[in-house]
Design a protein around this motif. Sequence first.
Motif, mmCIF file in Angstrom:
data_model
loop_
_atom_site.group_PDB
_atom_site.id
_atom_site.type_symbol
_atom_site.label_atom_id
_atom_site.label_comp_id
_atom_site.label_asym_id
_atom_site.label_seq_id
_atom_site.Cartn_x
_atom_site.Cartn_y
_atom_site.Cartn_z
ATOM 1 N N UNK A 155 32.213 36.149 8.085
ATOM 2 C CA UNK A 155 33.279 35.360 8.699
ATOM 3 C C UNK A 155 34.413 36.220 9.230
ATOM 4 N N UNK A 156 34.409 37.504 8.933
ATOM 5 C CA UNK A 156 35.487 38.410 9.328
ATOM 6 C C UNK A 156 35.185 39.007 10.706
ATOM 7 N N UNK A 157 35.973 38.597 11.706
ATOM 8 C CA UNK A 157 35.773 39.083 13.077
ATOM 9 C C UNK A 157 35.874 40.600 13.172
ATOM 10 N N UNK A 158 36.801 41.194 12.418
ATOM 11 C CA UNK A 158 36.999 42.641 12.473
ATOM 12 C C UNK A 158 35.771 43.360 11.910
ATOM 13 N N UNK A 159 35.242 42.861 10.809
ATOM 14 C CA UNK A 159 34.050 43.471 10.218
ATOM 15 C C UNK A 159 32.856 43.328 11.156
ATOM 16 N N UNK A 160 32.685 42.139 11.748
ATOM 17 C CA UNK A 160 31.568 41.943 12.684
ATOM 18 C C UNK A 160 31.676 42.917 13.847
ATOM 19 N N UNK A 161 32.855 43.012 14.427
ATOM 20 C CA UNK A 161 33.037 43.909 15.568
ATOM 21 C C UNK A 161 32.826 45.365 15.159
ATOM 22 N N UNK A 162 33.240 45.728 13.950
ATOM 23 C CA UNK A 162 33.016 47.090 13.462
ATOM 24 C C UNK A 162 31.545 47.433 13.356
ATOM 25 N N UNK A 163 30.751 46.501 12.847
ATOM 26 C CA UNK A 163 29.309 46.714 12.745
ATOM 27 C C UNK A 163 28.702 46.834 14.142
ATOM 28 N N UNK A 164 29.061 45.925 15.029
ATOM 29 C CA UNK A 164 28.514 45.959 16.393
ATOM 30 C C UNK A 164 28.880 47.260 17.109
ATOM 31 N N UNK A 165 30.129 47.664 16.969
ATOM 32 C CA UNK A 165 30.580 48.908 17.609
ATOM 33 C C UNK A 165 29.813 50.111 17.047
ATOM 34 N N UNK A 166 29.598 50.112 15.741
ATOM 35 C CA UNK A 166 28.876 51.211 15.115
ATOM 36 C C UNK A 166 27.421 51.252 15.575
ATOM 37 N N UNK A 167 26.788 50.100 15.680
ATOM 38 C CA UNK A 167 25.411 50.061 16.156
ATOM 39 C C UNK A 167 25.314 50.610 17.578
ATOM 40 N N UNK A 168 26.291 50.260 18.424
ATOM 41 C CA UNK A 168 26.288 50.789 19.801
ATOM 42 C C UNK A 168 26.511 52.294 19.791
ATOM 43 N N UNK A 169 27.509 52.739 19.041
ATOM 44 C CA UNK A 169 27.858 54.155 19.004
ATOM 45 C C UNK A 169 26.708 55.015 18.490
ATOM 46 N N UNK A 170 26.004 54.510 17.496
ATOM 47 C CA UNK A 170 24.917 55.271 16.885
ATOM 48 C C UNK A 170 23.546 54.912 17.447
ATOM 49 N N UNK A 171 23.562 54.177 18.565
ATOM 50 C CA UNK A 171 22.359 53.870 19.326
ATOM 51 C C UNK A 171 21.268 53.218 18.492
ATOM 52 N N UNK A 172 21.645 52.187 17.730
ATOM 53 C CA UNK A 172 20.653 51.392 17.004
ATOM 54 C C UNK A 172 20.184 50.313 17.975
ATOM 55 N N UNK A 173 19.000 50.473 18.549
ATOM 56 C CA UNK A 173 18.558 49.598 19.634
ATOM 57 C C UNK A 173 17.891 48.307 19.140
ATOM 58 N N UNK A 174 18.705 47.447 18.571
ATOM 59 C CA UNK A 174 18.172 46.178 18.088
ATOM 60 C C UNK A 174 18.982 45.044 18.692
ATOM 61 N N UNK A 175 18.452 43.841 18.536
ATOM 62 C CA UNK A 175 19.216 42.663 18.923
ATOM 63 C C UNK A 175 20.043 42.242 17.722
ATOM 64 N N UNK A 176 21.261 41.793 17.962
ATOM 65 C CA UNK A 176 22.126 41.318 16.880
ATOM 66 C C UNK A 176 22.589 39.915 17.213
ATOM 67 N N UNK A 177 22.417 39.030 16.245
ATOM 68 C CA UNK A 177 22.915 37.665 16.336
ATOM 69 C C UNK A 177 23.913 37.507 15.207
ATOM 70 N N UNK A 178 25.049 36.868 15.478
ATOM 71 C CA UNK A 178 26.077 36.722 14.456
ATOM 72 C C UNK A 178 26.224 35.267 14.022
ATOM 73 N N UNK A 179 26.620 35.115 12.759
ATOM 74 C CA UNK A 179 26.929 33.804 12.196
ATOM 75 C C UNK A 179 28.169 33.963 11.329
ATOM 76 N N UNK A 180 29.044 32.942 11.351
ATOM 77 C CA UNK A 180 30.295 33.010 10.612
ATOM 78 C C UNK A 180 30.220 32.536 9.180
ATOM 79 N N UNK A 181 29.125 31.901 8.806
ATOM 80 C CA UNK A 181 28.931 31.464 7.419
ATOM 81 C C UNK A 181 27.473 31.077 7.217
ATOM 82 N N UNK A 182 27.122 30.755 5.972
ATOM 83 C CA UNK A 182 25.732 30.539 5.607
ATOM 84 C C UNK A 182 25.030 29.400 6.300
ATOM 85 N N UNK A 183 25.703 28.271 6.474
ATOM 86 C CA UNK A 183 25.046 27.128 7.131
ATOM 87 C C UNK A 183 24.648 27.463 8.560
#
Length: 164
Positions: free
Chosen positions: A36-64
């Motif tokens: 649910x933390x926008x900053x944490x989500x963006x940090x993960x996405x930015x890191x995946x881009x920076x470190x060239x992890x070539x996967x698809x990422x889908x985000x969800x803000x909570x379990x449901x």
Amino acid sequence: MIDLVAKPAASKSTAPQGQGKFGANLTDVTVLLVDDDDVAREGVLRSFRKHEVPCRVVTAGEGREALSILTGAHPDKHVDTPVIVLLDLNMPGMDGFQFLDALRADPDLRRTVVFVLTTSARDQDRSRAYDGHVAGYMVKSAVGPQFARLADFIGKYARTQELP
């Protein structure tokens, strides 16, 4: 859906497009990031881009929302298999433990690979998560600046494992 298929960088990457520095084609792997933390989500996405992890990422803000994505019931988001879930524990609505319980109770989803990515270093939380058959437990502060270790780990894990 956010597509992180790496584009060859002029300076460092010599791997073919879609392979990044990990050498294997990870474009078939989808990461479902549940936080649910926008900053944490963006940090993960930015890191995946920076470190060239070539996967698809889908985000969800909570379990449901994550469950609706995994079951194909979400109106806008979907995942393809194989999928790796990165799960925060402390979220409003359906928290990470409730999500894990629902996931493991569903015969179609129970084998989903889940890694906990949380701020909680509590032994009780770690034990409870492993009781829910998570593949790993990572404390956000321990994965390094800008989630660098996480990006490296996910890339190597997806490359070396046979995912359900």
